[in-house]
Motif scaffolding. Sequence first.
Motif, PDB file in Angstrom:
ATOM      1  N   ASP A  26      50.848  28.164  26.366  1.00  0.00           N
ATOM      2  CA  ASP A  26      50.067  29.382  26.623  1.00  0.00           C
ATOM      3  C   ASP A  26      49.532  29.964  25.326  1.00  0.00           C
ATOM      4  OD1 ASP A  26      50.708  28.954  29.185  1.00  0.00           O
ATOM      5  OD2 ASP A  26      51.847  30.806  29.506  1.00  0.00           O
ATOM      6  N   LEU A  72      46.177  28.947  24.088  1.00  0.00           N
ATOM      7  CA  LEU A  72      44.955  29.411  24.746  1.00  0.00           C
ATOM      8  C   LEU A  72      44.056  30.138  23.764  1.00  0.00           C
ATOM      9  CD1 LEU A  72      46.369  30.671  28.148  1.00  0.00           C
ATOM     10  CD2 LEU A  72      45.018  28.632  27.722  1.00  0.00           C
ATOM     11  N   ILE A  73      44.677  30.864  22.853  1.00  0.00           N
ATOM     12  CA  ILE A  73      43.919  31.518  21.794  1.00  0.00           C
ATOM     13  C   ILE A  73      44.422  30.949  20.489  1.00  0.00           C
ATOM     14  CG2 ILE A  73      43.426  33.724  20.688  1.00  0.00           C
ATOM     15  CD1 ILE A  73      43.092  34.755  23.420  1.00  0.00           C
ATOM     16  N   THR A 111      36.689  32.134  26.691  1.00  0.00           N
ATOM     17  CA  THR A 111      38.025  31.711  27.126  1.00  0.00           C
ATOM     18  C   THR A 111      38.638  32.771  28.034  1.00  0.00           C
ATOM     19  OG1 THR A 111      38.290  30.551  25.049  1.00  0.00           O
ATOM     20  CG2 THR A 111      40.288  30.932  26.307  1.00  0.00           C
ATOM     21  N   VAL A 114      37.126  32.686  31.457  1.00  0.00           N
ATOM     22  CA  VAL A 114      37.633  31.549  32.240  1.00  0.00           C
ATOM     23  C   VAL A 114      39.043  31.856  32.747  1.00  0.00           C
ATOM     24  CG1 VAL A 114      38.397  29.136  32.090  1.00  0.00           C
ATOM     25  CG2 VAL A 114      36.218  29.813  31.108  1.00  0.00           C
ATOM     26  N   ILE A 115      39.889  32.379  31.874  1.00  0.00           N
ATOM     27  CA  ILE A 115      41.273  32.688  32.291  1.00  0.00           C
ATOM     28  C   ILE A 115      41.254  33.716  33.419  1.00  0.00           C
ATOM     29  CG2 ILE A 115      43.496  33.663  31.547  1.00  0.00           C
ATOM     30  CD1 ILE A 115      42.896  32.514  28.747  1.00  0.00           C
ATOM     31  N   HIS A 116      40.360  34.707  33.296  1.00  0.00           N
ATOM     32  CA  HIS A 116      40.223  35.719  34.350  1.00  0.00           C
ATOM     33  C   HIS A 116      39.831  35.077  35.678  1.00  0.00           C
ATOM     34  CE1 HIS A 116      39.807  40.031  32.672  1.00  0.00           C
ATOM     35  NE2 HIS A 116      40.812  39.937  33.491  1.00  0.00           N
ATOM     36  N   LEU A 117      38.825  34.215  35.609  1.00  0.00           N
ATOM     37  CA  LEU A 117      38.313  33.618  36.851  1.00  0.00           C
ATOM     38  C   LEU A 117      39.294  32.626  37.464  1.00  0.00           C
ATOM     39  CD1 LEU A 117      34.553  33.220  35.896  1.00  0.00           C
ATOM     40  CD2 LEU A 117      35.554  34.842  37.516  1.00  0.00           C
ATOM     41  N   LEU A 118      40.219  32.121  36.643  1.00  0.00           N
ATOM     42  CA  LEU A 118      41.245  31.223  37.184  1.00  0.00           C
ATOM     43  C   LEU A 118      42.454  32.006  37.692  1.00  0.00           C
ATOM     44  CD1 LEU A 118      41.209  28.324  34.553  1.00  0.00           C
ATOM     45  CD2 LEU A 118      40.086  28.392  36.770  1.00  0.00           C
ATOM     46  N   GLY A 119      42.355  33.335  37.638  1.00  0.00           N
ATOM     47  CA  GLY A 119      43.428  34.163  38.181  1.00  0.00           C
ATOM     48  C   GLY A 119      44.366  34.743  37.142  1.00  0.00           C
ATOM     49  N   GLY A 120      43.978  34.660  35.867  1.00  0.00           N
ATOM     50  CA  GLY A 120      44.806  35.250  34.818  1.00  0.00           C
ATOM     51  C   GLY A 120      44.759  36.773  34.902  1.00  0.00           C
ATOM     52  N   THR A 121      45.874  37.415  34.633  1.00  0.00           N
ATOM     53  CA  THR A 121      45.922  38.880  34.705  1.00  0.00           C
ATOM     54  C   THR A 121      45.630  39.482  33.319  1.00  0.00           C
ATOM     55  OG1 THR A 121      48.268  38.891  34.195  1.00  0.00           O
ATOM     56  CG2 THR A 121      47.682  38.819  36.515  1.00  0.00           C
ATOM     57  N   ASP A 122      45.296  40.758  33.332  1.00  0.00           N
ATOM     58  CA  ASP A 122      45.056  41.460  32.066  1.00  0.00           C
ATOM     59  C   ASP A 122      46.290  41.374  31.182  1.00  0.00           C
ATOM     60  OD1 ASP A 122      42.636  42.118  33.069  1.00  0.00           O
ATOM     61  OD2 ASP A 122      43.022  44.259  33.318  1.00  0.00           O
ATOM     62  N   GLN A 159      48.582  39.029  31.069  1.00  0.00           N
ATOM     63  CA  GLN A 159      48.728  37.706  30.447  1.00  0.00           C
ATOM     64  C   GLN A 159      47.818  37.584  29.223  1.00  0.00           C
ATOM     65  OE1 GLN A 159      47.869  35.434  34.067  1.00  0.00           O
ATOM     66  NE2 GLN A 159      49.822  34.358  33.815  1.00  0.00           N
ATOM     67  N   LEU A 180      39.353  44.821  28.621  1.00  0.00           N
ATOM     68  CA  LEU A 180      39.451  43.974  29.812  1.00  0.00           C
ATOM     69  C   LEU A 180      39.107  44.746  31.084  1.00  0.00           C
ATOM     70  CD1 LEU A 180      42.647  41.847  29.055  1.00  0.00           C
ATOM     71  CD2 LEU A 180      40.273  41.118  28.948  1.00  0.00           C
ATOM     72  N   ARG A 232      41.081  46.293  41.363  1.00  0.00           N
ATOM     73  CA  ARG A 232      40.915  45.250  40.348  1.00  0.00           C
ATOM     74  C   ARG A 232      42.220  44.484  40.095  1.00  0.00           C
ATOM     75  NH1 ARG A 232      41.470  44.994  35.232  1.00  0.00           N
ATOM     76  NH2 ARG A 232      40.111  43.629  34.029  1.00  0.00           N
ATOM     77  N   PRO A 236      43.295  38.957  40.584  1.00  0.00           N
ATOM     78  CA  PRO A 236      43.859  37.683  40.103  1.00  0.00           C
ATOM     79  C   PRO A 236      44.567  36.885  41.196  1.00  0.00           C
ATOM     80  CG  PRO A 236      44.294  39.403  38.507  1.00  0.00           C
ATOM     81  CD  PRO A 236      43.713  40.082  39.715  1.00  0.00           C
ATOM     82  N   ARG A 239      41.931  35.246  43.218  1.00  0.00           N
ATOM     83  CA  ARG A 239      41.210  34.204  42.458  1.00  0.00           C
ATOM     84  C   ARG A 239      42.023  32.916  42.383  1.00  0.00           C
ATOM     85  NH1 ARG A 239      39.380  38.526  38.064  1.00  0.00           N
ATOM     86  NH2 ARG A 239      37.304  38.997  38.834  1.00  0.00           N
ATOM     87  N   ARG A 240      43.355  33.040  42.363  1.00  0.00           N
ATOM     88  CA  ARG A 240      44.193  31.833  42.291  1.00  0.00           C
ATOM     89  C   ARG A 240      44.091  31.001  43.565  1.00  0.00           C
ATOM     90  NH1 ARG A 240      49.570  34.409  39.297  1.00  0.00           N
ATOM     91  NH2 ARG A 240      48.394  35.196  37.539  1.00  0.00           N
ATOM     92  N   PHE A 280      32.288  25.377  37.692  1.00  0.00           N
ATOM     93  CA  PHE A 280      31.128  26.116  37.185  1.00  0.00           C
ATOM     94  C   PHE A 280      30.001  25.150  36.836  1.00  0.00           C
ATOM     95  CE2 PHE A 280      34.970  28.498  36.048  1.00  0.00           C
ATOM     96  CZ  PHE A 280      34.709  29.706  36.671  1.00  0.00           C
ATOM     97  N   VAL A 314      37.572  25.195  28.075  1.00  0.00           N
ATOM     98  CA  VAL A 314      37.993  25.913  26.862  1.00  0.00           C
ATOM     99  C   VAL A 314      37.888  24.930  25.694  1.00  0.00           C
ATOM    100  CG1 VAL A 314      39.868  27.188  25.754  1.00  0.00           C
ATOM    101  CG2 VAL A 314      39.531  27.359  28.230  1.00  0.00           C
ATOM    102  N   HIS A 333      38.795  24.581  22.569  1.00  0.00           N
ATOM    103  CA  HIS A 333      39.855  24.143  21.649  1.00  0.00           C
ATOM    104  C   HIS A 333      41.042  23.518  22.387  1.00  0.00           C
ATOM    105  CE1 HIS A 333      40.826  28.340  22.669  1.00  0.00           C
ATOM    106  NE2 HIS A 333      42.061  27.900  22.689  1.00  0.00           N
ATOM    107  N   LEU A 334      40.925  23.375  23.706  1.00  0.00           N
ATOM    108  CA  LEU A 334      42.008  22.753  24.467  1.00  0.00           C
ATOM    109  C   LEU A 334      41.634  21.318  24.846  1.00  0.00           C
ATOM    110  CD1 LEU A 334      43.149  25.557  26.960  1.00  0.00           C
ATOM    111  CD2 LEU A 334      44.108  24.972  24.731  1.00  0.00           C
ATOM    112  N   ARG A 338      49.209  26.874  34.595  1.00  0.00           N
ATOM    113  CA  ARG A 338      49.896  27.719  33.601  1.00  0.00           C
ATOM    114  C   ARG A 338      49.653  29.191  33.895  1.00  0.00           C
ATOM    115  NH1 ARG A 338      48.489  23.632  28.826  1.00  0.00           N
ATOM    116  NH2 ARG A 338      50.468  22.510  28.819  1.00  0.00           N
ATOM    117  N   VAL A 339      48.405  29.522  34.268  1.00  0.00           N
ATOM    118  CA  VAL A 339      48.081  30.913  34.614  1.00  0.00           C
ATOM    119  C   VAL A 339      48.935  31.365  35.797  1.00  0.00           C
ATOM    120  CG1 VAL A 339      46.269  32.325  35.670  1.00  0.00           C
ATOM    121  CG2 VAL A 339      45.761  31.006  33.629  1.00  0.00           C
TER     122      VAL A 339
END
Lengths: 298, 237
Positions: free
Chosen positions: A11, A14-15, A202, A205-213, A215, A294, B74, B78, B81-82, B88, B94, B96-97, B108-109
């Motif tokens: 994780d 990711l950054i 990034t 993308v994490i947001h659209l994949l369901g990542g929370t603020d 995370q 965010l 809001r 998430p 969205r999962r 897209f 990403v 750098h991955l 992972r998310v």
Amino acid sequence: MLDLFVIPSADRRLIPEGRLSGPMPWVIAIMIFLTVLAAAAGLALAQAAGDVSDELASRATVQIVEANPDSKNRQTQDVAARLRGLDLVQEVRVLPQQEVEELIEPWIGSQELSNDIPIPALIDLKLTRPAAGPELQSLRSAISPLSTTARVEPSSSYIAPVITLIRSLQWTAFGLVALLAIATAAAVIISARSALNTHRETIDVIHLLGGTDRQITRLFQRRIALDALLGGLLGLIAGTGIIWLISSQLSAIGSGLVQSLGLSWYSWLIIAAVPILGMFIAMMTARSTVMRALKKIL
Amino acid sequence: MDEIVQFENVGLRYGTGAETLADLSFTLFPGSFYFLTGASGAGKTSLLKLLYLSQRPSRGVIRLFGEDAVTMPRERLPGFRRRIGVVFQDFRLVPHLSAFDNIALPLRVAGVKEKDLEVPVAEMLDWVGLGDRSDARPATLSGGEQQRVAIARAVIGRPEILVADEPTGNVDPEMAIRLLQLFEALNTLGTTIVVATHDIHLLSKVPGAQMMKLEKGVLSDPTGSLLHPPLPKDQLR
């Protein structure tokens, strides 16, 4: 707070995290270095002011102004004897003539003074409690039948302007610490916003994949906390080096007030905590900056 | 059959311009396969953005998994969205991955443990023919390979809805058919598929798929099935 440092390594990737690669750790290092110096100055001055105040709070001086040396000496002996008999007085010391002359020498020179100018006799008193109004009045009442010219002054009144100056410098130093904390927070805000812009895609993308603020924020918080800790340690090492150098130079001077400018063990503890406080400020600032940014994204 | 997506008089306007999408009303049913067609600029990507909760509509009602997605707080997005996989148009990998880490991202998310994601990600890499490119960064992959990584990432979490924006745009015809077969396989497992494409030939490759057509932001229903549940698979053809 500790859960920041146990984010799985995958994780964390990711950054991208590059230690000491950006300006942030160096900016924090400079801020912490300056904060350590300002905090040390403030703490040393606070301690000096406290020590001097405590030392002088229970001291008083009796001044006998009499032109006739024989009469002056007699009055001085009588007053000293009377004072030694008081419960309020712990210690009485009649200052020798030579010591009194040395005290006034900087103002009127080193000639044979006693023959030309009536020099007062001085009696230094240490009281059993602070020399406040009632205590001074009690002393005056006790000695006035023995010497009509005797004056009792609390020692703290002589040093009061110096204490005020030290206190002003101390609060200026602490004000500087507060300003540096604000400047550190401002630097973190700029850094966090810059990092957000750099990693915008990034994050999206994490947001659209369901990542929370939460995370996403944790990733930034961790990165900035580590930068701040690293920079803080560098700043602390440099700062303590300078303090040590100045301390040894002050010790070499070895005179009264300057000697009391040392740092106690708890002052050192506070100084050692500066990088941790810096990290905490950086982390909380990063957290609120990232969370606010965010919230503007759906 | 309960609807999985329901649009009622939905309109979308960017800024103060004209409406990009207007008066969209349709229902998508679980386990169905939909193609969304239309010329460039017709509003396909905008409609998909509404579907994968990247955009809120300017007006109308969208119900997703039985809940109002327009007024949904809001903080709840998430979780929804999962349940939606997205391919897209510009892949959005990403940079750098590695391919492996990009595909593993949705898991992972979602909090899947590292030991539990290695096998499915490796299988997914094999499935899209990139088993030997596991450690490759997106910049070192061809356009087609990047697209396959994007598709693998979208389907790895076994979403209830898969939304794909021109998923076969950068791959050769043979790979396009393989990818469609992959979507069909997911569809068989119960995933609702929505594929936006302007390639009319793809439509014939998926038996039972229904078509929505967008023209200047307005939806038409050439197959006449948007307001009705699709026929069960065994009754097709």
